[in-house]
Scaffold this motif. Structure first.
Motif, PDB file in Angstrom:
ATOM      1  N   LEU A  61       0.816  -1.214   0.000  1.00 37.13           N
ATOM      2  CA  LEU A  61       0.000   0.000   0.000  1.00 37.13           C
ATOM      3  C   LEU A  61       0.849   1.264   0.000  1.00 37.13           C
ATOM      4  O   LEU A  61       0.455   2.282  -0.564  1.00 37.13           O
ATOM      5  N   LEU A  65       0.164   4.284  -2.597  1.00 41.71           N
ATOM      6  CA  LEU A  65      -0.188   5.671  -2.262  1.00 41.71           C
ATOM      7  C   LEU A  65       0.244   6.597  -3.400  1.00 41.71           C
ATOM      8  O   LEU A  65      -0.459   7.531  -3.776  1.00 41.71           O
ATOM      9  N   SER A  96       8.139  -0.268  17.375  1.00 38.24           N
ATOM     10  CA  SER A  96       7.974  -1.144  16.206  1.00 38.24           C
ATOM     11  C   SER A  96       9.055  -0.951  15.148  1.00 38.24           C
ATOM     12  O   SER A  96       9.051  -1.658  14.136  1.00 38.24           O
ATOM     13  N   MET A 173       0.467  11.667   2.641  1.00 38.35           N
ATOM     14  CA  MET A 173       0.197  10.980   3.925  1.00 38.35           C
ATOM     15  C   MET A 173      -1.131  10.243   3.874  1.00 38.35           C
ATOM     16  O   MET A 173      -2.023  10.581   3.074  1.00 38.35           O
ATOM     17  N   GLY A 174      -1.273   9.268   4.739  1.00 34.41           N
ATOM     18  CA  GLY A 174      -2.553   8.612   4.927  1.00 34.41           C
ATOM     19  C   GLY A 174      -3.402   9.454   5.871  1.00 34.41           C
ATOM     20  O   GLY A 174      -2.877  10.265   6.657  1.00 34.41           O
ATOM     21  N   LEU A 177      -2.461   9.725   9.563  1.00 28.75           N
ATOM     22  CA  LEU A 177      -1.380  10.633   9.959  1.00 28.75           C
ATOM     23  C   LEU A 177      -1.916  12.068  10.072  1.00 28.75           C
ATOM     24  O   LEU A 177      -1.578  12.797  11.010  1.00 28.75           O
ATOM     25  N   VAL A 204      -4.365  10.694   1.612  1.00 26.61           N
ATOM     26  CA  VAL A 204      -5.022   9.527   1.006  1.00 26.61           C
ATOM     27  C   VAL A 204      -5.994   8.933   2.028  1.00 26.61           C
ATOM     28  O   VAL A 204      -5.612   8.688   3.191  1.00 26.61           O
ATOM     29  N   GLU A 205      -7.211   8.703   1.598  1.00 36.04           N
ATOM     30  CA  GLU A 205      -8.223   8.135   2.498  1.00 36.04           C
ATOM     31  C   GLU A 205      -7.737   6.804   3.082  1.00 36.04           C
ATOM     32  O   GLU A 205      -7.017   6.040   2.415  1.00 36.04           O
ATOM     33  N   ASN A 234      -9.376  -1.029   2.391  1.00 33.60           N
ATOM     34  CA  ASN A 234      -8.294  -1.991   2.627  1.00 33.60           C
ATOM     35  C   ASN A 234      -7.878  -1.885   4.080  1.00 33.60           C
ATOM     36  O   ASN A 234      -8.070  -0.844   4.706  1.00 33.60           O
ATOM     37  N   SER A 238       1.440  -1.785   8.376  1.00 30.34           N
ATOM     38  CA  SER A 238       2.667  -2.443   8.839  1.00 30.34           C
ATOM     39  C   SER A 238       2.384  -3.222  10.121  1.00 30.34           C
ATOM     40  O   SER A 238       2.966  -4.284  10.349  1.00 30.34           O
ATOM     41  N   ARG A 242       3.378  -7.067  10.711  1.00 24.79           N
ATOM     42  CA  ARG A 242       4.242  -7.517  11.826  1.00 24.79           C
ATOM     43  C   ARG A 242       3.554  -8.638  12.616  1.00 24.79           C
ATOM     44  O   ARG A 242       4.189  -9.615  13.002  1.00 24.79           O
TER      45      ARG A 242
HETATM   46  N1  LIG Z   1      -3.385   1.435   3.872  1.00 22.22           N
HETATM   47  C1  LIG Z   1      -3.034   2.710   3.870  1.00 22.22           C
HETATM   48  N2  LIG Z   1      -3.865   3.657   3.371  1.00 22.22           N
HETATM   49  C2  LIG Z   1      -3.510   4.974   3.385  1.00 22.22           C
HETATM   50  N3  LIG Z   1      -2.330   5.429   3.876  1.00 22.22           N
HETATM   51  C3  LIG Z   1      -1.472   4.543   4.385  1.00 22.22           C
HETATM   52  C4  LIG Z   1      -1.756   3.142   4.400  1.00 22.22           C
HETATM   53  N4  LIG Z   1      -0.681   2.485   4.956  1.00 22.22           N
HETATM   54  C5  LIG Z   1       0.209   3.442   5.287  1.00 22.22           C
HETATM   55  N5  LIG Z   1      -0.257   4.677   4.953  1.00 22.22           N
HETATM   56  C6  LIG Z   1       0.417   5.969   5.150  1.00 22.22           C
HETATM   57  O1  LIG Z   1       1.794   5.820   4.809  1.00 22.22           O
HETATM   58  C7  LIG Z   1       2.585   6.700   5.617  1.00 22.22           C
HETATM   59  C8  LIG Z   1       3.679   5.912   6.311  1.00 22.22           C
HETATM   60  O2  LIG Z   1       3.023   4.935   7.070  1.00 22.22           O
HETATM   61  P1  LIG Z   1       3.665   4.031   8.199  1.00 22.22           P
HETATM   62  O3  LIG Z   1       5.026   3.649   7.837  1.00 22.22           O
HETATM   63  O4  LIG Z   1       3.441   4.645   9.516  1.00 22.22           O
HETATM   64  O5  LIG Z   1       2.713   2.746   7.962  1.00 22.22           O
HETATM   65  P2  LIG Z   1       1.554   2.205   8.881  1.00 22.22           P
HETATM   66  O6  LIG Z   1       0.963   1.026   8.176  1.00 22.22           O
HETATM   67  O7  LIG Z   1       0.601   3.297   9.255  1.00 22.22           O
HETATM   68  O8  LIG Z   1       2.430   1.767  10.115  1.00 22.22           O
HETATM   69  P3  LIG Z   1       2.065   1.149  11.549  1.00 22.22           P
HETATM   70  O9  LIG Z   1       0.978   0.126  11.330  1.00 22.22           O
HETATM   71  O10 LIG Z   1       3.363   0.617  12.024  1.00 22.22           O
HETATM   72  O11 LIG Z   1       1.563   2.323  12.373  1.00 22.22           O
HETATM   73  C9  LIG Z   1       1.607   7.365   6.608  1.00 22.22           C
HETATM   74  O12 LIG Z   1       1.251   8.630   6.093  1.00 22.22           O
HETATM   75  C10 LIG Z   1       0.407   6.428   6.596  1.00 22.22           C
HETATM   76  O13 LIG Z   1      -0.787   7.090   6.911  1.00 22.22           O
END
Ligand SMILES: Nc1ncnc2c1ncn2[C@@H]1O[C@H](COP(=O)(O)OP(=O)(O)OP(=O)(O)O)[C@@H](O)[C@H]1O
Ligand SMILES: NC(=O)c1ccc[n+]([C@@H]2O[C@H](COP(=O)(O)O)[C@@H](O)[C@H]2O)c1
Length: 294
Positions: A61, A65, A96, A173-174, A177, A204-205, A234, A238, A242
């Motif tokens: 994912l 993005l 983590s 960013m997601g 965040l 991103v939603e 979805n 991460s 994990r």
């Molecule tokens: N499935 C997803 N949809 C939208 N944005 C995502 C998605 N996965 C990660 N992001 C975005 O990617 C960027 C980096 O994410 P990060 O490495 O923290 O992954 P994460 O899956 O959110 O991690 P963790 O589960 O360890 O908190 C952040 O802005 C996060 O919002």
């Protein structure tokens, strides 16, 4: 929300933490430009997207993005000229995180396997002080540095009619965040004024993790500089990956090369009691003994 008419003037003054001080080292580093497009195809505003985060590990994912954003950006007055991932340093202190070099290696493998044009900027991840301790960099300073590299050091982007213009650098960013930006303990208003007021963001939603309306609420002040990228349902994260690794399950949301790397290096294993030579039982984390190969 956003309007691409808001053109950035000159960048804000560089804060101390974004400069490389005499005491600071970033080993084996050069700013990546191999997929930076120096010439615009259309009479649009050049855009550089930067995704900051842990990437522990990178998932499918994370690369999507950029694909979702690229599709969305076609309907705007922007043209993407560069896509960057900037993994945070170990100094971020999240439990983590596996060591930065592992996270960079996994990003490299994912990009190679997917033949993606995303570049990894290792500067944030690898900054250390004179005693080798990782330095944490606020996200606004990561963007300032990319802005400086692309627009001042390299000299900006050429338009179809031969002019040179500054690229807009923005955070990708997601929604989760964005939601955290409402917490002043994590994000100072001064940081947000630079990050979203001066630079801007593409959100991103992430409907499984948060409602987009809630996520955008802390960004309201900067709405002229914020764009929302539609996504699809979805539950990729991460955290989920994990957990799957720890349970010995197959992690479907990882490029295969990243899954193999995690297995080979023994990353993300549960803390387990280990007998040492004196017979005493102590806790050792499998992650900490893993060797680092570039
Ligand atoms: N499935 C997803 N949809 C939208 N944005 C995502 C998605 N996965 C990660 N992001 C975005 O990617 C960027 C980096 O994410 P990060 O490495 O923290 O992954 P994460 O899956 O959110 O991690 P963790 O589960 O360890 O908190 C952040 O802005 C996060 O919002
Ligand atoms: N004030 C800030 O600049 C600030 C605050 C909190 C998180 N962050 C960044 O946001 C990202 C969050 O990543 P995680 O979702 O993996 O925690 C990291 O890149 C981190 O450095 C920045």
């Amino acid at each position: 929300m956003g309007s691409s008419a808001s053109v950035s003037p000159s960048p804000p003054a560089q804060s101390t933490s974004a400069r490389t001080s005499p005491l600071e080292t970033v080993r084996d580093y050069s700013f990546p430009t191999q997929n930076l497009r120096r010439h615009l195809t259309h009479a649009k505003t050049p855009l550089v997207l930067v995704a900051c985060g842990s990437f522990s590990p990178i998932t499918t994912l994370h690369l999507q993005l950029f694909e979702l954003s690229a599709r969305y950006v076609e309907s705007t007055d922007f043209e993407i000229v560069g896509k960057y991932i900037s993994p945070c340093s170990d100094g971020y202190g999240k439990s983590s995180l596996v060591p930065a070099q592992h996270r960079i290696n996994m990003c490299t493998l994912a990009i190679e396997e997917r033949q993606s044009d995303v570049m990894i900027d290792e500067w944030e991840a690898l900054r250390t002080d004179d005693s080798g301790r990782p330095i944490y960099t606020p996200t606004a300073d990561v963007l300032k540095r990319l802005d400086e590299q692309i627009n001042d050091v390299i000299g900006g982007i050429k338009t179809p009619d031969g002019k040179t213009v500054r690229a807009r650098v923005m955070l990708l960013m997601g929604a989760d965040l964005a939601l955290t930006m409402g917490n002043p303990k994590s994000w100072s208003s001064a940081d947000l004024d630079v990050l979203l007021g001066f630079y801007g963001g593409f959100v991103v939603e992430r409907p499984k993790q948060c409602d987009i309306k809630d996520a955008l609420a802390p960004l309201e002040k900067y709405q002229h500089n914020v764009w929302v990228v539609p996504s699809f349902e979805n539950d990729v994260s991460s955290t989920k990956v994990r957990e799957q690794i720890q349970n010995g399950e197959n992690a479907m949301d990882l490029p295969k090369s990243v899954f193999d790397y995690i297995k080979t290096q023994g990353l993300y294993q549960i803390v387990r009691p280990v007998e040492d030579e004196s017979g005493e039982t102590e806790k050792k984390l499998a992650n900490s003994s893993a060797t680092l190969n570039r």
